[in-house]
Motif scaffolding. Structure first.
Motif, PDB file in Angstrom:
ATOM      1  N   TYR A 152     -27.653 -73.402  72.743  1.00 46.78           N
ATOM      2  CA  TYR A 152     -26.202 -73.369  72.949  1.00 46.78           C
ATOM      3  C   TYR A 152     -25.849 -72.371  74.058  1.00 46.78           C
ATOM      4  O   TYR A 152     -24.987 -72.633  74.901  1.00 46.78           O
ATOM      5  CB  TYR A 152     -25.502 -72.997  71.646  1.00 46.78           C
ATOM      6  CG  TYR A 152     -23.997 -72.982  71.730  1.00 46.78           C
ATOM      7  CD1 TYR A 152     -23.280 -74.171  71.754  1.00 46.78           C
ATOM      8  CD2 TYR A 152     -23.289 -71.788  71.800  1.00 46.78           C
ATOM      9  CE1 TYR A 152     -21.900 -74.173  71.839  1.00 46.78           C
ATOM     10  CE2 TYR A 152     -21.915 -71.770  71.879  1.00 46.78           C
ATOM     11  CZ  TYR A 152     -21.226 -72.967  71.897  1.00 46.78           C
ATOM     12  OH  TYR A 152     -19.855 -72.962  71.989  1.00 46.78           O
ATOM     13  N   ILE A 153     -26.515 -71.222  74.065  1.00 41.28           N
ATOM     14  CA  ILE A 153     -26.312 -70.215  75.115  1.00 41.28           C
ATOM     15  C   ILE A 153     -26.729 -70.784  76.471  1.00 41.28           C
ATOM     16  O   ILE A 153     -26.072 -70.553  77.491  1.00 41.28           O
ATOM     17  CB  ILE A 153     -27.103 -68.926  74.790  1.00 41.28           C
ATOM     18  CG1 ILE A 153     -26.490 -68.232  73.571  1.00 41.28           C
ATOM     19  CG2 ILE A 153     -27.110 -67.972  75.982  1.00 41.28           C
ATOM     20  CD1 ILE A 153     -27.320 -67.082  73.035  1.00 41.28           C
ATOM     21  N   ILE A 154     -27.823 -71.553  76.486  1.00 43.52           N
ATOM     22  CA  ILE A 154     -28.265 -72.208  77.723  1.00 43.52           C
ATOM     23  C   ILE A 154     -27.159 -73.122  78.253  1.00 43.52           C
ATOM     24  O   ILE A 154     -26.826 -73.101  79.446  1.00 43.52           O
ATOM     25  CB  ILE A 154     -29.555 -73.015  77.475  1.00 43.52           C
ATOM     26  CG1 ILE A 154     -30.737 -72.074  77.251  1.00 43.52           C
ATOM     27  CG2 ILE A 154     -29.843 -73.959  78.645  1.00 43.52           C
ATOM     28  CD1 ILE A 154     -32.002 -72.775  76.810  1.00 43.52           C
ATOM     29  N   LEU A 172     -24.101 -64.561  73.714  1.00 43.55           N
ATOM     30  CA  LEU A 172     -23.148 -65.667  73.789  1.00 43.55           C
ATOM     31  C   LEU A 172     -21.792 -65.172  74.270  1.00 43.55           C
ATOM     32  O   LEU A 172     -21.139 -65.810  75.100  1.00 43.55           O
ATOM     33  CB  LEU A 172     -23.008 -66.324  72.419  1.00 43.55           C
ATOM     34  CG  LEU A 172     -22.026 -67.505  72.314  1.00 43.55           C
ATOM     35  CD1 LEU A 172     -22.429 -68.617  73.272  1.00 43.55           C
ATOM     36  CD2 LEU A 172     -21.987 -68.026  70.886  1.00 43.55           C
ATOM     37  N   THR A 173     -21.370 -64.021  73.778  1.00 43.11           N
ATOM     38  CA  THR A 173     -20.090 -63.451  74.201  1.00 43.11           C
ATOM     39  C   THR A 173     -20.113 -63.138  75.690  1.00 43.11           C
ATOM     40  O   THR A 173     -19.165 -63.427  76.428  1.00 43.11           O
ATOM     41  CB  THR A 173     -19.784 -62.161  73.408  1.00 43.11           C
ATOM     42  OG1 THR A 173     -19.812 -62.454  72.009  1.00 43.11           O
ATOM     43  CG2 THR A 173     -18.426 -61.603  73.779  1.00 43.11           C
ATOM     44  N   GLY A 226     -26.047 -77.962  70.274  1.00 43.00           N
ATOM     45  CA  GLY A 226     -25.026 -77.528  69.333  1.00 43.00           C
ATOM     46  C   GLY A 226     -25.233 -76.087  68.887  1.00 43.00           C
ATOM     47  O   GLY A 226     -26.296 -75.481  69.071  1.00 43.00           O
ATOM     48  N   MET A 227     -24.190 -75.533  68.275  1.00 39.62           N
ATOM     49  CA  MET A 227     -24.228 -74.153  67.799  1.00 39.62           C
ATOM     50  C   MET A 227     -24.990 -74.068  66.471  1.00 39.62           C
ATOM     51  O   MET A 227     -24.805 -74.904  65.580  1.00 39.62           O
ATOM     52  CB  MET A 227     -22.781 -73.662  67.612  1.00 39.62           C
ATOM     53  CG  MET A 227     -22.630 -72.165  67.402  1.00 39.62           C
ATOM     54  SD  MET A 227     -20.890 -71.717  67.141  1.00 39.62           S
ATOM     55  CE  MET A 227     -20.235 -72.051  68.758  1.00 39.62           C
ATOM     56  N   PHE A 228     -25.878 -73.080  66.354  1.00 36.10           N
ATOM     57  CA  PHE A 228     -26.649 -72.807  65.135  1.00 36.10           C
ATOM     58  C   PHE A 228     -27.526 -73.996  64.737  1.00 36.10           C
ATOM     59  O   PHE A 228     -27.678 -74.311  63.557  1.00 36.10           O
ATOM     60  CB  PHE A 228     -25.716 -72.447  63.959  1.00 36.10           C
ATOM     61  CG  PHE A 228     -24.929 -71.185  64.173  1.00 36.10           C
ATOM     62  CD1 PHE A 228     -25.526 -69.938  64.039  1.00 36.10           C
ATOM     63  CD2 PHE A 228     -23.584 -71.243  64.509  1.00 36.10           C
ATOM     64  CE1 PHE A 228     -24.800 -68.779  64.245  1.00 36.10           C
ATOM     65  CE2 PHE A 228     -22.854 -70.085  64.709  1.00 36.10           C
ATOM     66  CZ  PHE A 228     -23.465 -68.840  64.582  1.00 36.10           C
ATOM     67  N   LYS A 229     -28.091 -74.684  65.738  1.00 37.00           N
ATOM     68  CA  LYS A 229     -28.962 -75.830  65.456  1.00 37.00           C
ATOM     69  C   LYS A 229     -30.423 -75.425  65.622  1.00 37.00           C
ATOM     70  O   LYS A 229     -30.820 -74.899  66.660  1.00 37.00           O
ATOM     71  CB  LYS A 229     -28.639 -77.004  66.391  1.00 37.00           C
ATOM     72  CG  LYS A 229     -27.212 -77.519  66.297  1.00 37.00           C
ATOM     73  CD  LYS A 229     -26.899 -78.054  64.917  1.00 37.00           C
ATOM     74  CE  LYS A 229     -25.478 -78.608  64.867  1.00 37.00           C
ATOM     75  NZ  LYS A 229     -25.111 -79.062  63.514  1.00 37.00           N
ATOM     76  N   ARG A 230     -31.201 -75.665  64.578  1.00 32.86           N
ATOM     77  CA  ARG A 230     -32.651 -75.428  64.638  1.00 32.86           C
ATOM     78  C   ARG A 230     -33.369 -76.700  64.213  1.00 32.86           C
ATOM     79  O   ARG A 230     -32.900 -77.430  63.331  1.00 32.86           O
ATOM     80  CB  ARG A 230     -33.046 -74.271  63.706  1.00 32.86           C
ATOM     81  CG  ARG A 230     -32.404 -72.939  64.087  1.00 32.86           C
ATOM     82  CD  ARG A 230     -33.067 -71.787  63.355  1.00 32.86           C
ATOM     83  NE  ARG A 230     -34.447 -71.625  63.800  1.00 32.86           N
ATOM     84  CZ  ARG A 230     -35.376 -70.988  63.094  1.00 32.86           C
ATOM     85  NH1 ARG A 230     -35.093 -70.486  61.891  1.00 32.86           N
ATOM     86  NH2 ARG A 230     -36.609 -70.873  63.564  1.00 32.86           N
ATOM     87  N   PHE A 231     -34.518 -76.956  64.859  1.00 32.65           N
ATOM     88  CA  PHE A 231     -35.218 -78.220  64.630  1.00 32.65           C
ATOM     89  C   PHE A 231     -36.645 -78.017  64.156  1.00 32.65           C
ATOM     90  O   PHE A 231     -37.460 -78.929  64.215  1.00 32.65           O
ATOM     91  CB  PHE A 231     -35.186 -79.049  65.928  1.00 32.65           C
ATOM     92  CG  PHE A 231     -33.826 -79.150  66.533  1.00 32.65           C
ATOM     93  CD1 PHE A 231     -32.831 -79.900  65.927  1.00 32.65           C
ATOM     94  CD2 PHE A 231     -33.509 -78.439  67.689  1.00 32.65           C
ATOM     95  CE1 PHE A 231     -31.565 -79.974  66.470  1.00 32.65           C
ATOM     96  CE2 PHE A 231     -32.245 -78.506  68.240  1.00 32.65           C
ATOM     97  CZ  PHE A 231     -31.266 -79.276  67.620  1.00 32.65           C
ATOM     98  N   ASP A 232     -36.934 -76.816  63.682  1.00 31.44           N
ATOM     99  CA  ASP A 232     -38.285 -76.499  63.208  1.00 31.44           C
ATOM    100  C   ASP A 232     -38.160 -75.817  61.861  1.00 31.44           C
ATOM    101  O   ASP A 232     -37.365 -74.886  61.687  1.00 31.44           O
ATOM    102  CB  ASP A 232     -38.992 -75.576  64.201  1.00 31.44           C
ATOM    103  CG  ASP A 232     -40.457 -75.392  63.843  1.00 31.44           C
ATOM    104  OD1 ASP A 232     -40.731 -74.506  63.015  1.00 31.44           O
ATOM    105  OD2 ASP A 232     -41.305 -76.119  64.402  1.00 31.44           O
TER     106      ASP A 232
END
Length: 473
Positions: free
Chosen positions: A442-444, A314-315, A424-430
């Protein structure tokens, strides 16, 4: 009579007395100086000796028209007038006409002013206005545009001919058009230099109809007994974009700091506690518990390692600089199959590609590779276990202006209620135990912004497709 003759001759303005036949009856000293003749050389001559060639033919008709309605007025209002000196040089002039009746005959007294210096000053003024780095626009006291420089034309998308002579309201948003003439009238009644709309956002209306955020300064100018208003106009679109970007980065940094601190601190504390348990179990020779806790430490270490790796990625996404080069999708599909060989075989997922682009694609390869890697690895990791033939397909095609990349899978899909949080940052859906930091998408997004690409997606329980669009150079 001699007193009147003296006054006539001493006038600081060139004066000519002309009869109905356009013969000069009298010429004062300044008329001689202006046209480079002695007064005696002028008297008794036809007035057309002082006229440019292009106007001589039409002049008798203009004289006849004036004599039919002889009133005091300026000549040639709204157009440039010229006289001709003895040496043939044209000089810009301003002419006033005044009819005189004497002994039953009609004469016309003409005052002639050399406006060379005035025009020179106006030319310098217009040149300075045109060269100004911000928009410069001048209106008269009735709100009619008199002058608009190139920057103003650029800001609002009009040609100069489309602006000059039009009411200033053509550049005002619809909701302010009706009251705006009152604002102009109020300002002309109390004209002082000031910034316009202090404390509120101002917008101009572009020719296309879009709103342009602007800063406007007002400066009154006085000329010919009229009040004009010069407006300096600065397009602050880029500044507002930068301010919004800074605010967005600030908000991101707050969330990033909090979440990173939490996601690093919590596993580290757990590892510390598990280490204490391992030491106690070793003293008690309870090797079974030691093994279980060591496995837990290993999993947490892998999780932390992944988080740190994503943070570093990300940086780099914000600071990485890379020259554009040719991207080969055929090579990429081979690389990605080798890179994720183990998990592809473990999950029995097929990686397929359909590359139908007809133009070369020059891009920052590392960034695009990161984008595609994240999308492909997510599709492989979150495959649908109930599917007989899980797949990830990369489709590429183009039109004359853009190249399109689609990354499609038949995996679990993203819950509809989570679609607005996807990038969004730090979002997980599983909720499974699959390792992940929640930073991948977010990196994408960050990399796509740096690539000036457009990113969107569609998702349902049957699968997900991400759409990437890039302008072709």
């Amino acid at each position: 009579m001699k007193v009147y003759e003296a006054i006539f001759n001493c006038s600081p303005v060139a004066m000519l007395l002309v009869n109905e036949d356009s013969i000069i009856e009298l010429a004062n000293v300044h008329a001689g100086i202006l046209f480079d003749y002695s007064p005696d050389e002028l008297v008794g001559k036809n007035l057309d000796m002082l006229l440019p060639v292009q106007i001589k033919k039409a002049h008798p008709g203009l004289v006849k028209e004036y004599l039919a309605n002889p009133i005091s007025r300026r000549m040639g209002v709204g157009r440039n007038l010229y006289g001709v000196r003895k040496n043939g040089e044209n000089i810009p002039v301003e002419i006033g006409l005044n009819p005189i009746q004497k002994d039953g005959k009609l004469y016309v007294m003409s005052s002639v002013i050399d406006i060379t210096e005035r025009l020179r000053a106006e030319t310098r003024f217009k040149a300075a206005v045109q060269a100004a780095p911000c928009g410069m626009l001048m209106i008269n006291q009735n709100g009619i545009i008199e002058l608009a420089n190139k920057k103003t034309q650029e800001i609002f998308g009009y040609e100069e001919s489309e602006l000059v002579g039009q009411p200033i309201e053509m550049l005002v948003p619809e909701e302010f058009k009706k009251p705006h003439p009152l604002f102009v009238k109020s300002y002309v009644a109390n004209p002082v230099p000031r910034a316009m709309g202090i404390g509120r956002e101002l917008f101009g209306r572009h020719k296309s109809g879009k709103f342009v955020p602007v800063e406007i300064g007002l400066q009154p100018v006085y000329a010919s007994n009229e009040t004009f208003v010069i407006s300096s106009i600065v397009d602050i679109t880029e500044r507002k974009r930068n301010e919004e970007e800074i605010q967005e980065k600030s908000d991101e940094m707050k969330e990033f700091s909090y979440r990173t601190s939490h996601d690093l601190k919590s596993p580290l504390m757990t590892i510390g506690n598990l280490s204490d348990c391992i030491l106690e179990d070793l003293e008690d020779h309870n090797l079974e518990h030691v093994k279980v806790n060591a496995e837990r430490v290993k999993k947490l270490t892998v999780k932390l390692s992944k988080l740190i790796e994503d943070i570093l990625t990300l940086t780099k996404a914000d600071v990485m600089d890379e020259e554009k080069s040719l991207f080969s999708f055929d090579e990429y599909i081979k690389e990605v199959q080798e890179k994720y060989d183990y998990i592809i075989k473990e999950n029995n997922v097929k990686i397929e590609g359909s590359f139908n682009q007809k133009k070369d694609f020059l891009v920052q390869k590392t960034r695009l590779t990161q984008v595609l890697d994240n999308l492909v690895s997510n599709s492989i990791k979150y495959f649908n276990k109930d599917s007989k033939d899980p797949y990830v397909r990369i489709n590429v095609f183009n039109d004359p202006n853009k190249i399109y990349i689609q990354v499609e899978d038949n995996g679990k899909g993203i819950p509809a209620e989570k679609h607005n949080q996807v990038f969004g940052m730090f979002k997980r859906f599983d909720n499974s135990d699959i390792q992940g930091s929640g930073l991948g998408l977010y990196i994408i997004k960050k990399n796509m912004q740096k690539l000036n690409g457009h990113l969107s997606f569609e998702s349902n329980p049957s699968g997900t497709t991400f759409y990437l669009e890039f302008k072709l150079i």
